[in-house]
Design a protein around this motif. Structure first.
Motif, PDB file in Angstrom:
ATOM      1  N   LEU A  20     -41.859   0.188  -3.052  1.00 60.07           N
ATOM      2  CA  LEU A  20     -41.537   0.249  -1.625  1.00 60.07           C
ATOM      3  C   LEU A  20     -41.400  -1.156  -1.043  1.00 60.07           C
ATOM      4  N   ARG A  21     -42.318  -2.025  -1.441  1.00 60.22           N
ATOM      5  CA  ARG A  21     -42.262  -3.415  -0.961  1.00 60.22           C
ATOM      6  C   ARG A  21     -40.938  -4.064  -1.333  1.00 60.22           C
ATOM      7  N   ARG A  22     -40.522  -3.850  -2.574  1.00 58.01           N
ATOM      8  CA  ARG A  22     -39.258  -4.462  -3.036  1.00 58.01           C
ATOM      9  C   ARG A  22     -38.085  -3.870  -2.286  1.00 58.01           C
ATOM     10  N   SER A  23     -38.097  -2.530  -2.093  1.00 57.32           N
ATOM     11  CA  SER A  23     -36.974  -1.892  -1.401  1.00 57.32           C
ATOM     12  C   SER A  23     -36.854  -2.404   0.027  1.00 57.32           C
ATOM     13  N   LEU A  24     -37.998  -2.476   0.729  1.00 60.45           N
ATOM     14  CA  LEU A  24     -37.960  -2.954   2.109  1.00 60.45           C
ATOM     15  C   LEU A  24     -37.502  -4.406   2.174  1.00 60.45           C
ATOM     16  N   ALA A  25     -37.914  -5.206   1.188  1.00 59.38           N
ATOM     17  CA  ALA A  25     -37.455  -6.597   1.156  1.00 59.38           C
ATOM     18  C   ALA A  25     -35.939  -6.642   1.026  1.00 59.38           C
ATOM     19  N   GLY A  26     -35.387  -5.748   0.200  1.00 53.51           N
ATOM     20  CA  GLY A  26     -33.935  -5.679   0.050  1.00 53.51           C
ATOM     21  C   GLY A  26     -33.252  -5.281   1.343  1.00 53.51           C
TER      22      GLY A  26
ATOM     23  N   THR B 147     -27.712 -11.597   1.730  1.00 56.99           N
ATOM     24  CA  THR B 147     -27.593 -11.739   3.180  1.00 56.99           C
ATOM     25  C   THR B 147     -26.199 -12.233   3.570  1.00 56.99           C
ATOM     26  N   VAL B 148     -25.723 -13.256   2.852  1.00 56.80           N
ATOM     27  CA  VAL B 148     -24.408 -13.830   3.175  1.00 56.80           C
ATOM     28  C   VAL B 148     -23.302 -12.799   2.937  1.00 56.80           C
ATOM     29  N   ILE B 149     -23.387 -12.077   1.798  1.00 53.79           N
ATOM     30  CA  ILE B 149     -22.342 -11.100   1.492  1.00 53.79           C
ATOM     31  C   ILE B 149     -22.334  -9.979   2.529  1.00 53.79           C
ATOM     32  N   VAL B 150     -23.535  -9.493   2.898  1.00 55.94           N
ATOM     33  CA  VAL B 150     -23.607  -8.435   3.921  1.00 55.94           C
ATOM     34  C   VAL B 150     -23.006  -8.941   5.237  1.00 55.94           C
ATOM     35  N   ALA B 151     -23.312 -10.193   5.596  1.00 56.94           N
ATOM     36  CA  ALA B 151     -22.776 -10.753   6.841  1.00 56.94           C
ATOM     37  C   ALA B 151     -21.249 -10.756   6.812  1.00 56.94           C
ATOM     38  N   ILE B 152     -20.678 -11.167   5.677  1.00 59.55           N
ATOM     39  CA  ILE B 152     -19.214 -11.248   5.577  1.00 59.55           C
ATOM     40  C   ILE B 152     -18.598  -9.848   5.609  1.00 59.55           C
ATOM     41  N   VAL B 153     -19.181  -8.917   4.826  1.00 59.62           N
ATOM     42  CA  VAL B 153     -18.633  -7.556   4.788  1.00 59.62           C
ATOM     43  C   VAL B 153     -18.717  -6.911   6.172  1.00 59.62           C
ATOM     44  N   ALA B 154     -19.862  -7.074   6.840  1.00 62.68           N
ATOM     45  CA  ALA B 154     -20.049  -6.429   8.145  1.00 62.68           C
ATOM     46  C   ALA B 154     -19.158  -7.068   9.212  1.00 62.68           C
ATOM     47  N   ALA B 155     -18.881  -8.367   9.087  1.00 65.50           N
ATOM     48  CA  ALA B 155     -18.069  -9.032  10.104  1.00 65.50           C
ATOM     49  C   ALA B 155     -16.585  -8.745   9.922  1.00 65.50           C
ATOM     50  N   TRP B 163     -25.104   1.903   5.370  1.00 65.25           N
ATOM     51  CA  TRP B 163     -24.882   1.827   3.920  1.00 65.25           C
ATOM     52  C   TRP B 163     -25.257   0.454   3.386  1.00 65.25           C
ATOM     53  N   LEU B 164     -24.917  -0.585   4.172  1.00 68.51           N
ATOM     54  CA  LEU B 164     -25.254  -1.949   3.719  1.00 68.51           C
ATOM     55  C   LEU B 164     -26.768  -2.107   3.608  1.00 68.51           C
ATOM     56  N   LEU B 165     -27.491  -1.538   4.593  1.00 66.82           N
ATOM     57  CA  LEU B 165     -28.960  -1.601   4.538  1.00 66.82           C
ATOM     58  C   LEU B 165     -29.476  -0.868   3.304  1.00 66.82           C
ATOM     59  N   LEU B 166     -28.890   0.331   3.059  1.00 66.09           N
ATOM     60  CA  LEU B 166     -29.359   1.134   1.925  1.00 66.09           C
ATOM     61  C   LEU B 166     -29.026   0.464   0.591  1.00 66.09           C
ATOM     62  N   ILE B 167     -27.858  -0.180   0.517  1.00 66.24           N
ATOM     63  CA  ILE B 167     -27.502  -0.903  -0.716  1.00 66.24           C
ATOM     64  C   ILE B 167     -28.495  -2.046  -0.940  1.00 66.24           C
ATOM     65  N   GLY B 168     -28.822  -2.758   0.156  1.00 67.26           N
ATOM     66  CA  GLY B 168     -29.828  -3.822   0.059  1.00 67.26           C
ATOM     67  C   GLY B 168     -31.149  -3.269  -0.458  1.00 67.26           C
ATOM     68  N   GLY B 169     -31.551  -2.111   0.083  1.00 67.93           N
ATOM     69  CA  GLY B 169     -32.786  -1.470  -0.352  1.00 67.93           C
ATOM     70  C   GLY B 169     -32.736  -1.087  -1.824  1.00 67.93           C
ATOM     71  N   ALA B 170     -31.572  -0.565  -2.256  1.00 66.60           N
ATOM     72  CA  ALA B 170     -31.426  -0.158  -3.656  1.00 66.60           C
ATOM     73  C   ALA B 170     -31.519  -1.368  -4.577  1.00 66.60           C
ATOM     74  N   LEU B 171     -30.895  -2.483  -4.161  1.00 65.08           N
ATOM     75  CA  LEU B 171     -30.974  -3.718  -4.965  1.00 65.08           C
ATOM     76  C   LEU B 171     -32.427  -4.182  -5.072  1.00 65.08           C
ATOM     77  N   PHE B 173     -35.094  -2.223  -4.769  1.00 61.86           N
ATOM     78  CA  PHE B 173     -35.802  -1.243  -5.604  1.00 61.86           C
ATOM     79  C   PHE B 173     -35.560  -1.526  -7.080  1.00 61.86           C
ATOM     80  N   ALA B 174     -34.311  -1.874  -7.393  1.00 63.66           N
ATOM     81  CA  ALA B 174     -33.958  -2.129  -8.782  1.00 63.66           C
ATOM     82  C   ALA B 174     -34.524  -3.459  -9.285  1.00 63.66           C
ATOM     83  N   GLY B 175     -35.103  -4.227  -8.358  1.00 64.52           N
ATOM     84  CA  GLY B 175     -35.715  -5.477  -8.778  1.00 64.52           C
ATOM     85  C   GLY B 175     -34.732  -6.623  -8.911  1.00 64.52           C
ATOM     86  N   VAL B 176     -33.510  -6.426  -8.364  1.00 65.66           N
ATOM     87  CA  VAL B 176     -32.482  -7.468  -8.470  1.00 65.66           C
ATOM     88  C   VAL B 176     -32.806  -8.638  -7.544  1.00 65.66           C
ATOM     89  N   ILE B 177     -33.267  -8.283  -6.319  1.00 62.57           N
ATOM     90  CA  ILE B 177     -33.521  -9.331  -5.325  1.00 62.57           C
ATOM     91  C   ILE B 177     -34.942  -9.874  -5.469  1.00 62.57           C
TER      92      ILE B 177
END
Lengths: 95, 177
Positions: A20-26, B147-155, B163-171, B173-177
């Protein structure tokens, strides 16, 4: 509001769960991007009309609040009269 | 307990005052909320504040919900209710009287001047919010890149922000960020 209070309670219980922490950070990373895009969109008319002085006020507010982290009230008590003076002068000139 | 040590009291007085200065809405007040909640009163950690912001952006409804979350973190349900009312009531009362005055002022040039004057203030505050949130969230280069990519896509596109928020969340969750 009831929904958000529920979310807040859930966060208080599960906020330490790593996934959850990671998802919210994303989500926050993306949300910062959305804020920046809103700024770009709102700035466009000022840039188009070459409102240099108002853009300077905008930049000064950004630096004072975002960078220097000065208290909002003081920044606005200084910046609002300046901004009003500029827009008033600009309107008088246009008329 | 004296009144200036009672967290509920300082929560309510803080947000009641803040609501009168929140030109451009709750999102423009994020730096001030961060300053108060994280730096001055230590009500929340940087991470908790960033999470509260994320939840308020994901939730349906007005962005003022971040205030509800801060209130809950400080003083539970009473804090959530108190902070939200404190943030909404003074500004609503002010708006009521200002709009009544404006309706009576007729052909005065001041309403238009003040409206024009508030635009750069609210944009500057919004930009400051972007910086504060980015500093709280972007701990790695990859996160900053998102952050930069979301800013460009949204602008530049009409892609739904949710969707952009959810994609960020998925990234995340996946441990990418």
């Amino acid at each position: 509001m009831a929904l958000v209070t529920l979310l807040a309670a859930l966060y208080a219980h599960f906020g330490e769960v790593d996934a959850l922490r990671r998802s919210l950070a994303g989500v926050t990373c993306a949300a910062a991007g959305l804020l920046i895009s809103a700024v770009v969109r709102m700035m466009a008319p000022l840039v188009k009309k070459r409102e240099i002085l108002l853009l300077l006020v905008m930049a000064a507010v950004f630096v004072a609040v975002g960078w220097l982290r000065l208290p909002l009230a003081w920044v606005l008590l200084v910046a609002a009269p300046i901004s009003i003076a500029i827009s008033s002068a600009a309107r008088r000139q246009a008329a | 307990m004296s009144s200036d040590q009672d967290p509920l009291f300082s929560l309510i007085s803080t947000f009641a005052l803040l609501s009168l200065f929140a030109i451009g809405g709750a999102n423009a007040a994020v730096p001030e909320m961060h300053r108060i909640a994280v730096d001055v009163h230590h009500w929340m950690t940087e991470k908790q504040f960033a999470d509260a912001f994320a939840i308020s952006q994901l939730s349906p409804g007005p962005n003022v919900l971040i205030v509800t979350l801060i209130g809950y973190a400080v003083a539970g349900v009473a804090g959530a209710l108190g902070a939200t009312l404190a943030m909404c009531v003074p500004t609503a009362v002010l708006a009521y009287f200002v709009s009544r005055r404006l309706a009576r002022s007729g052909a005065s040039r001041w309403p238009a001047v003040i409206r024009a004057a508030l635009v750069p203030l609210s944009i500057g505050l919004m930009a400051a919010s972007g910086l504060v949130v980015a500093q709280a969230a972007d701990k790695t280069w990859l996160a900053a890149l998102v952050t930069v990519i979301v800013a460009i896509v949204a602008a530049t596109t009409r892609f739904n922000p949710l969707w952009l928020l959810l994609i960020g969340g998925a990234l995340g969750f996946a441990g990418v960020i």
